[in-house]
Design an enzyme around this catalytic site. Structure first.
Site, PDB file in Angstrom:
ATOM      1  N   LYS A 217       0.835  -1.200   0.000  1.00  0.00           N
ATOM      2  CA  LYS A 217       0.000   0.000   0.000  1.00  0.00           C
ATOM      3  C   LYS A 217       0.871   1.251   0.000  1.00  0.00           C
ATOM      4  O   LYS A 217       2.056   1.185   0.344  1.00  0.00           O
ATOM      5  CB  LYS A 217      -0.909  -0.027   1.229  1.00  0.00           C
ATOM      6  CG  LYS A 217      -0.145  -0.084   2.544  1.00  0.00           C
ATOM      7  CD  LYS A 217      -1.055  -0.466   3.696  1.00  0.00           C
ATOM      8  CE  LYS A 217      -0.271  -0.423   4.993  1.00  0.00           C
ATOM      9  NZ  LYS A 217      -0.982  -1.057   6.087  1.00  0.00           N
TER      10      LYS A 217
ATOM     11  N   TYR B 240      15.954  31.302   5.770  1.00  0.00           N
ATOM     12  CA  TYR B 240      14.782  32.083   6.191  1.00  0.00           C
ATOM     13  C   TYR B 240      14.839  32.452   7.670  1.00  0.00           C
ATOM     14  O   TYR B 240      15.322  31.676   8.501  1.00  0.00           O
ATOM     15  CB  TYR B 240      13.519  31.257   5.970  1.00  0.00           C
ATOM     16  CG  TYR B 240      13.065  31.234   4.529  1.00  0.00           C
ATOM     17  CD1 TYR B 240      12.735  32.426   3.859  1.00  0.00           C
ATOM     18  CD2 TYR B 240      12.955  30.033   3.841  1.00  0.00           C
ATOM     19  CE1 TYR B 240      12.311  32.391   2.536  1.00  0.00           C
ATOM     20  CE2 TYR B 240      12.526  29.995   2.522  1.00  0.00           C
ATOM     21  CZ  TYR B 240      12.206  31.187   1.868  1.00  0.00           C
ATOM     22  OH  TYR B 240      11.797  31.159   0.578  1.00  0.00           O
TER      23      TYR B 240
HETATM   24  C1  LIG Z   1      -0.282  -1.807   6.923  1.00  0.00           C
HETATM   25  C2  LIG Z   1      -0.885  -3.011   7.412  1.00  0.00           C
HETATM   26  C3  LIG Z   1      -0.098  -4.127   7.729  1.00  0.00           C
HETATM   27  C4  LIG Z   1       1.397  -4.121   7.731  1.00  0.00           C
HETATM   28  O1  LIG Z   1       1.875  -3.477   8.900  1.00  0.00           O
HETATM   29  P1  LIG Z   1       3.432  -3.355   9.222  1.00  0.00           P
HETATM   30  O2  LIG Z   1       3.506  -2.809  10.578  1.00  0.00           O
HETATM   31  O3  LIG Z   1       3.976  -2.418   8.197  1.00  0.00           O
HETATM   32  O4  LIG Z   1       3.995  -4.704   9.087  1.00  0.00           O
HETATM   33  C5  LIG Z   1      -0.754  -5.294   8.058  1.00  0.00           C
HETATM   34  N1  LIG Z   1      -2.099  -5.352   8.103  1.00  0.00           N
HETATM   35  C6  LIG Z   1      -2.887  -4.288   7.837  1.00  0.00           C
HETATM   36  C7  LIG Z   1      -4.348  -4.429   7.932  1.00  0.00           C
HETATM   37  C8  LIG Z   1      -2.304  -3.064   7.496  1.00  0.00           C
HETATM   38  O5  LIG Z   1      -3.071  -2.020   7.252  1.00  0.00           O
END
Ligand SMILES: *Cc1c(COP(=O)(O)O)cnc(C)c1O
Length: 810
Positions: A479, A705
């Site tokens: 993702k 700045y």
């Molecule tokens: C993002 C996510 C993961 C992975 O989590 P990590 O801490 O990056 O391993 C697993 N399950 C769900 C539902 C997520 O949203």
């Protein structure tokens, strides 16, 4: 190369009697060079078992396999030679092959610099020898044997790298390479893991030298005690070394060295200023001296040394092309590798190769170019552009060839617009200056890049995989553009690793992957009702977390007359984000009972504190509730869905609750949630930029700045073209944060601007356009996150899409 029956006799198998001969040894199922004269070794890696590819290889014409077992369904379909261990068999064959060539052979080992020294020695010694060398950094238990098969009867010098990670490995490499000259480059800390002490590691490395006539190394009494041969040493400090560097004078990107050798002083100028390049150059000089090259020749040749790009790089080209940049070498062996690499970039079907005259093949020209033609045809290259007098002559009757006599005429005459939606391999000897072609065809972007090491990603994946049972499935979360690293390229590598599932947040992300050709099952965490149609069209599997969402989906499935469309049920066990709660399970069961439009592919939940042992009780409660609900669903619905609850830290801390699948995220991208976990991971992403400008700022002036940094004594300041719009937080400015320039910390002064920041380089040797590490090994994202009071996830996913991503594998 010919593998004759005499050489085959080295294997404990009965091929040798059949009078067979092979002209190709392969371990790569994806190579288009595999064919009926290939002897294919089915190696078994941690994740990939080449025995699984035998069927498709037979389809491609391969008939001879060295195997550890014969898979049932291919029995009788080809010739199989069963051995106990295919890697060992490959090594034994290479040993026997090397035995035929009693040539001067240089073996290089050490923690760093092996590939550079090898490439430089090749450049420096080519006028005197016909050199064969390891391609790229092929230096492993498998890479070395494959390199050895590149030797032929016309070569007069071999240069091979040897790298090890475990005890006992060097002895094997020594027997294969059979070196006469040993080179020990740098002894650093790399790859310490397999050894208990540094001493043990040195002893092991020295195994490589045991039959050498000489070992070349930096003077170091302690190491020399372990060297089993005479030595040829160099030093910047110890005048007793054979080659003593009396002084170094850096000036305008060059360094002049005063060298004392056999009581005489010599001066050489080399086109580098950093210490590591100086050391590597001196190592090369010693090798040349040992081979009796005179100092005048040495001086002349080392002044022409150049920076080399060790790995093949895939770069984004104009008009949606993908460029494979191999613009610094041209030899037959590396052409083979580059073509395999080209084949692996499955982004486009259309392939063009731009290729110069080839040197150092060891073959006569006729034979060489006949082989080149064969190779290009095997690889289905649609367009071949030759540059150079010789290659043009030999390939002139080959279809689809366009010839130019030199690079300039190509650059002037060729319409770059004719490159479109294709992969282009640019492969030329250094003096053809193909880097100019790369510049022409490369998409122009900023100088800031995020480099992603796909080998490190693989290694991290393997680290978590080995914590699980072999049967447990793995979903990798890609993702948010692969946690900021890149969508398609990461997914492609994961597909290659045969992960079971990919996880994306939104349907659009999944659609992108499908359009790019990813076929791995994909789960969508946030399926919006408006995207249901598209998801079905692209074969994406929705997470279902509410009764209303599920009802709509079932209605649509009914309308479309779908049969058992896979869905994933999310249970809320305590995270309180998305999911069915316990009191809704009865209703859920009712909805799903006797319903064939959808099928529950998996049931899952998410832990809210798997990274924190203080919340162990809470986590176990979540897991307990999950188990209870999944049991109920399974019993009532008579189903056996895949169950999963562990994320990265879950795998690390609660592996016993892996159920049938886990969901791996941040860890694969090289970030652990604890120090202990971090130790086992390799760095995947490195954010790099360059110095745009350097200036001196005087006392009482200010920087940036709001005059946030007041200058109290004259300072040298470097400006770097990266700012908060690229994802560098302002909280990391004002002396809280730093970047790394030439291995040194440069503190960020004043406020981080939108597109730039300024750092202190008063005490750092650097020049404009030098490379700057924003994050990577050092500083690490976890350090930045902690200073900015956030988590590495946020830093990684905030890197702007305007930063170019570059992916590489060794
Ligand atoms: C993002 C996510 C993961 C992975 O989590 P990590 O801490 O990056 O391993 C697993 N399950 C769900 C539902 C997520 O949203």
């Amino acid at each position: 190369m010919k593998i004759t029956s005499e050489i085959l006799a080295s294997l404990p198998i009965h091929i040798s009697h059949s009078g067979l001969e092979f002209d190709h040894v392969s371990i790569d199922s994806r190579s288009l060079q595999n064919g009926n004269s290939t002897l294919f070794f089915c190696l078994k890696g941690q994740n990939n078992d080449a025995h699984n590819f035998i069927e498709s290889l037979i389809d491609k014409g391969v008939q001879h396999f060295v195997v550890e077992y014969i898979p049932e369904k291919v029995k009788e379909k080809a010739h199989f030679y069963t051995v106990e261990n295919t890697t060992t068999a490959l090594q034994n064959l290479a040993k026997a092959y090397k035995n035929q060539f009693q040539i001067e052979t240089i073996a290089i080992t050490g923690s760093n610099g092996k590939t550079i020294v090898k490439e430089w020695l090749n450049f420096l010694l080519s006028p005197d020898f016909s050199v064969v060398r390891s391609p790229k950094s092929f230096n492993s238990q498998v890479g070395v044997p494959l390199s050895i098969f590149g030797i032929n009867e016309n070569h007069t010098l071999g240069i091979f790298e040897a790298g090890i990670s475990l005890r006992g490995e060097m002895q094997k490499l020594e027997q294969i390479i059979q070196p006469t000259i040993g080179i020990f480059t740098h002894l650093g800390n790399a790859h310490q893991e397999g050894f208990t002490t540094v001493e043990e590691k040195i002893k092991e490395k020295c195994e490589l030298f045991k039959n050498c006539n000489i070992t070349i190394l930096e003077k170091n009494d302690w190491i020399e005690r372990h060297i089993p041969t005479s030595t040829f040493t160099w030093s910047f400090e110890d005048p007793n070394a054979d080659v003593f560097i009396l002084s170094k004078d850096r000036n305008n990107q060059k360094t002049s060295l005063e060298i004392v050798y056999k009581k005489e002083k010599h001066k050489v100028t080399i086109p580098f200023i950093d210490d590591i390049s100086l050391e590597n150059t001196v190592t090369c000089i010693c090798t040349l001296l040992y081979l009796s090259v005179d100092f005048k020749t040495i001086t002349e040749r080392v002044s022409k040394l150049y920076n080399i790009e060790i790995r093949l790089q895939a770069k984004k080209g104009i008009n949606n092309c993908l460029l494979i940049d191999d613009s610094f070498s041209s030899d037959y062996q590396s052409l083979k590798i580059a073509l395999d690499f080209l084949e692996q970039q499955k982004l486009h079907l259309k392939k063009t190769v731009i290729i110069s005259d080839i040197f150092q093949s060891g073959l006569n020209v006729n034979e060489l170019y006949n082989n080149v033609i064969k190779l290009l045809q095997q690889n289905n290259i649609q367009r071949i552009i030759t540059i150079g007098e010789t290659i043009g002559q030999y390939l002139k009757d080959v279809p689809h060839v366009i010839s130019f006599t030199n690079t300039q005429s190509f650059l002037q005459q060729f319409n770059t617009q004719s490159f479109e939606n294709e992969t282009v391999l640019i492969k030329g000897a250094r003096n053809f200056h193909f880097d100019e072609i790369v510049v022409l065809l490369e998409e122009k972007v900023h100088e800031t890049v995020l480099e992603i090491n796909l080998d490190a990603l693989t290694s991290n994946y393997n680290f978590y995989k080995q914590k699980l049972k072999p049967t447990t499935k793995i979903m990798v979360m890609v993702k948010a553009f692969g946690y900021g690293n890149g969508g398609y390229e990461i997914a492609k590598q994961l597909a290659h690793l045969k992960v079971d599932y990919l996880g994306v947040a939104f349907a659009d992300e999944g659609i992108e992957l499908r359009k790019a050709g990813i076929t791995t099952p994909i789960m969508v965490l946030n399926p919006e009702i408006s995207s249901y149609n598209a998801m079905i069209a692209y074969d994406l599997e929705p997470e279902m977390y509410s009764i209303s969402g599920l009802t709509s989906f079932i209605e649509l499935a009914k309308e479309k007359n779908l049969n058992t469309y896979p869905i994933h049920l999310k249970i809320d066990t305590g995270m309180h984000r998305l999911g069915f709660e316990k009191h809704q399970i009865a209703e859920l069961i009712q909805l799903l009972q006797h319903n064939n439009f959808v099928k529950v592919a998996s049931v899952f939940s998410h832990l809210s504190a798997s990274d924190n042992k203080d919340f162990k009780d809470f986590t176990l409660k979540q897991i307990g509730l999950f188990q209870e609900i999944t049991d109920e669903l399974s019993n009532e619905l008579k189903i056996q869905p895949i169950r999963h609850i562990l994320n990265t830290s879950g795998i690390f801390n609660y592996a016993e609750y892996q159920f049938e699948m886990v969901r791996l995220g941040i860890g694969i991208y090289g970030v652990g949630n604890s120090n202990e976990e971090q130790q086992s991971l390799q760095n995947v992403s490195t954010l790099k930029s360059i110095i745009s400008q350097i200036r001196t700022v005087n006392t009482n002036d200010s920087i940036g700045y709001s005059r946030k940094f007041m200058v109290e004594k004259p300072m040298r300041i470097a400006t770097i073209p990266i700012g908060y719009a690229d994802g560098i937080r302002r909280a990391w400015g004002n002396e809280k944060g730093y970047v790394t320039i030439n291995n040194q910390k440069a503190t960020i002064l004043g406020n981080v601007c939108m597109d730039m920041l300024m750092v202190d380089v008063t005490n750092i040797f650097c020049n404009e356009r030098d490379e700057v590490i924003i994050f990577g090994e050092n500083p690490h994202v976890t350090e930045i996150a902690s200073v900015c009071s956030t988590i590495p996830y946020e830093i990684l996913t905030s890197i702007s899409q305007r930063v170019k991503r570059i992916f590489y594998k060794n």
